[in-house]
Motif scaffolding. Structure first.
Motif, mmCIF file in Angstrom:
data_model
loop_
_atom_site.group_PDB
_atom_site.id
_atom_site.type_symbol
_atom_site.label_atom_id
_atom_site.label_comp_id
_atom_site.label_asym_id
_atom_site.label_seq_id
_atom_site.Cartn_x
_atom_site.Cartn_y
_atom_site.Cartn_z
ATOM 1 N N SER A 42 3.128 -4.505 0.780
ATOM 2 C CA SER A 42 3.223 -3.358 1.678
ATOM 3 C C SER A 42 2.915 -2.122 0.860
ATOM 4 C CB SER A 42 4.628 -3.251 2.296
ATOM 5 O OG SER A 42 5.600 -3.063 1.276
ATOM 6 N N SER A 43 2.370 -1.098 1.529
ATOM 7 C CA SER A 43 2.015 0.119 0.809
ATOM 8 C C SER A 43 2.192 1.322 1.715
ATOM 9 C CB SER A 43 0.562 0.054 0.324
ATOM 10 O OG SER A 43 -0.340 0.259 1.395
ATOM 11 N N SER A 44 2.069 2.494 1.137
ATOM 12 C CA SER A 44 2.193 3.728 1.901
ATOM 13 C C SER A 44 1.000 3.929 2.819
ATOM 14 C CB SER A 44 2.315 4.923 0.947
ATOM 15 O OG SER A 44 1.254 4.923 0.001
ATOM 16 N N VAL A 45 -0.082 3.187 2.586
ATOM 17 C CA VAL A 45 -1.285 3.295 3.424
ATOM 18 C C VAL A 45 -1.355 2.146 4.425
ATOM 19 C CG1 VAL A 45 -3.809 3.371 3.426
ATOM 20 C CG2 VAL A 45 -2.520 4.493 1.588
ATOM 21 N N ASN A 46 -1.148 0.909 3.936
ATOM 22 C CA ASN A 46 -1.175 -0.272 4.798
ATOM 23 C C ASN A 46 0.231 -0.863 4.842
ATOM 24 O OD1 ASN A 46 -4.284 -0.710 5.093
ATOM 25 N ND2 ASN A 46 -3.937 -0.385 2.905
ATOM 26 N N ALA A 47 0.814 -0.876 6.026
ATOM 27 C CA ALA A 47 2.211 -1.305 6.147
ATOM 28 C C ALA A 47 2.428 -2.692 5.562
ATOM 29 C CB ALA A 47 2.624 -1.268 7.613
ATOM 30 N N ASN A 48 1.632 -3.662 5.980
ATOM 31 C CA ASN A 48 1.764 -5.023 5.469
ATOM 32 C C ASN A 48 0.386 -5.656 5.371
ATOM 33 O OD1 ASN A 48 4.824 -5.598 5.509
ATOM 34 N ND2 ASN A 48 4.442 -4.793 7.550
ATOM 35 N N SER A 191 0.838 9.519 -8.874
ATOM 36 C CA SER A 191 1.050 10.930 -8.557
ATOM 37 C C SER A 191 0.301 11.381 -7.312
ATOM 38 C CB SER A 191 0.627 11.804 -9.747
ATOM 39 O OG SER A 191 -0.712 11.517 -10.132
ATOM 40 N N ASN A 192 -0.553 10.528 -6.767
ATOM 41 C CA ASN A 192 -1.228 10.843 -5.505
ATOM 42 C C ASN A 192 -0.414 10.410 -4.289
ATOM 43 O OD1 ASN A 192 -3.388 11.980 -6.768
ATOM 44 N ND2 ASN A 192 -4.727 10.189 -6.581
ATOM 45 N N GLY A 193 0.773 9.866 -4.535
ATOM 46 C CA GLY A 193 1.634 9.452 -3.427
ATOM 47 C C GLY A 193 1.458 8.016 -3.004
ATOM 48 N N ALA A 194 0.601 7.262 -3.695
ATOM 49 C CA ALA A 194 0.414 5.849 -3.354
ATOM 50 C C ALA A 194 1.613 5.035 -3.823
ATOM 51 C CB ALA A 194 -0.861 5.315 -3.983
ATOM 52 N N GLU A 195 2.085 4.139 -2.977
ATOM 53 C CA GLU A 195 3.181 3.234 -3.317
ATOM 54 C C GLU A 195 2.827 1.833 -2.830
ATOM 55 O OE1 GLU A 195 7.039 4.456 -2.115
ATOM 56 O OE2 GLU A 195 6.804 6.529 -2.808
ATOM 57 N N VAL A 196 2.952 0.854 -3.710
ATOM 58 C CA VAL A 196 2.625 -0.527 -3.379
ATOM 59 C C VAL A 196 3.723 -1.441 -3.908
ATOM 60 C CG1 VAL A 196 0.974 -2.417 -3.677
ATOM 61 C CG2 VAL A 196 0.142 -0.070 -3.527
ATOM 62 N N SER A 197 4.160 -2.386 -3.101
ATOM 63 C CA SER A 197 5.093 -3.413 -3.567
ATOM 64 C C SER A 197 4.599 -4.769 -3.084
ATOM 65 C CB SER A 197 6.515 -3.144 -3.050
ATOM 66 O OG SER A 197 6.549 -3.207 -1.636
ATOM 67 N N CYS A 198 4.641 -5.759 -3.965
ATOM 68 C CA CYS A 198 4.149 -7.100 -3.642
ATOM 69 C C CYS A 198 5.130 -8.150 -4.147
ATOM 70 C CB CYS A 198 2.781 -7.341 -4.288
ATOM 71 S SG CYS A 198 1.458 -6.254 -3.692
#
Length: 451
Positions: A42-48, A191-198
């Protein structure tokens, strides 16, 4: 400058049938060639979304991995010791080729996984139109035992990476499992606000599959041969049902996480296993094998029951339920039978909505709790968290840890709580990774028997 959709600079693979004899906290070992594994992200751009990693080459010191995120097909090459970092000697991300070089020699010590190790230095990245001088720091933080829904109890090493160039920076936290030779999960922020977790959802061991069966090998049509293998399966993530055994085929349905299905067999296409799912309209759909696991069916009641056996199965629990109520001295409330019957029907409708993916997992759990109540759920979850914390802090030894957990889990039984309430509790515990897959399956079978 943020260019990563997911954390495309990691790899490590394990097949379901592959085992390693290395010690739990040993140094890194190379992943097997041909293995594939699936991460739910999931990421700040693509939910899942889903990322599938395939190990194309591995000579013991370097690896090459291809990544399919459903939009792009990317790759990277790197030394094995850089497995848990964003450093790659060659890579393609979203069509952009780049290479990294002048990697400090001290980073080689990452392969030994020495706790407390901290390695820093400048690394040059060359892209098509620019050259970047990254300032990297990678730290090996510590060890702990976590729970993964696909693999149960896993010993892992925590690593952390920070890097910056000009006004851009990023941070990466990785949990690497030496026994499995791959990162089992990670979180990435920049620092651009991108967040990703896998997190690893499933894996396929393809070490013994002929090269012709891998992408780019023999003609796909020659690989499609249904192997009859009726069995019960369970999805370990949200899964698509497709018209044909291919990621490019039209999606004709969707399975929610934890959905149990009956498959008629499987086909192997281009190195991927797809399970055949008979549909209500008489046709067949296909589900990618990487998101399915064998489900242990309860001892009672056949799955494909006709209406008549269903009625018989429904009538049988009525007698034991009355006996159970008679054994329990304190009655939970007045007129329990009509309420229980009503809740049972509502629960069936709720389960059907979740199976069809018409409501989210959060909505599903909230409604279940409203219908069944939480009972001892919070207390048991808190006790498990406390026990896990004591173990990870070294305040109790492994034997005490196992004994304490066994005592807590013993409280989840059909004598001390309503069976439906117990099922809700078990779902909550495994969703929070407080119990292993084996513990979940064993307790769930006990609760199902009590229904």
């Amino acid at each position: 400058m943020g260019f990563q959709r997911g954390a495309l600079a990691f790899t490590g693979v394990v097949g379901a049938a592959i085992s390693f004899s290395i010690p739990a906290w040993a140094q890194m070992s190379p992943p097997p060639i041909g293995a594939k594994y699936t991460f739910e992200c999931s990421s700040s751009v693509n939910a899942n979304y889903e990322e599938v990693y395939s190990v194309i080459a591995s000579d013991g010191s370097t690896i090459r991995v291809e990544i399919d995120d459903g939009i792009d097909r990317n790759y990277y090459e790197k030394p094995l010791y850089l497995l848990n970092t964003t450093i790659a000697t060659k890579q393609r991300i979203r069509g952009q080729e780049s290479s990294m070089f002048q990697i400090p020699g001290e980073f080689r010590q990452l392969q030994s996984l020495d706790i407390g190790g901290k390695y820093s230095g400048y690394i040059t990245e060359r892209r098509r139109k620019e050259r970047l001088e990254w300032d990297y720091t990678v730290s090996v933080l510590g060890r702990e035992t976590i729970y993964n829904r696909a693999f149960g109890d896993i010993k892992i090493i925590n690593l952390s990476e920070t890097r910056w160039v000009n006004v851009y920076s990023s941070n990466l936290d990785v949990r690497y499992a030496p026994e499995l030779s791959f990162p089992i999960s990670w979180e990435y922020k920049d620092s651009n606000g991108a967040e990703v977790s896998c997190e690893l959802a499933a894996a396929q061991g393809l070490a013994n599959v002929p090269v012709a069966a891998l992408p780019g090998g023999a003609d796909q049509e020659s690989q499609i041969a249904l192997v009859a293998s009726p069995q019960r399966m369970r999805s370990v993530a949200n899964a698509n049902v497709r018209e044909e055994p291919s990621r490019e085929a039209e999606r004709i349905g969707r399975l929610g996480n934890g959905t149990r299905i009956s498959v008629s067999g499987y086909v192997d296409v281009s190195g991927e296993r797809w399970y055949a799912l008979p549909l209500d309209n008489g046709t067949t759909g296909y589900v990618f094998g990487g998101v399915l696991k064998e489900a242990k069916a309860p001892a009672k009641t056949p799955v494909a029951a006709a209406p008549k056996p269903k009625a018989a199965a429904k009538a049988q629990p009525a007698a034991p339920k009355t006996q159970t109520a008679a054994v329990k001295a304190p009655a939970p409330s007045a007129s329990p039978t009509p309420s229980a019957a009503n809740n049972t029907e509502r629960m069936k409708r709720l389960d059907e909505l979740r199976r069809l993916d018409l409501i989210s997992e959060a909505e599903y759990q909230q409604k279940r709790q409203a219908l069944l109540g939480t009972g001892q759920s919070v207390n048991i979850a808190d006790q498990l968290r406390k026990t896990n914390t004591l173990f990870r802090q070294g305040k109790i030894n492994p034997e005490e840890f196992v004994e304490a957990r066994a005592g807590i889990l013993a409280k989840i039984n059909a004598q001390d709580m309503d069976a439906k309430q117990g099922l809700v509790l078990l779902n909550n515990l495994i969703n929070e990774r407080l119990i292993s897959e084996a513990e979940y399956s064993r307790k769930r079978a006990t609760m199902l028997d009590a229904l």
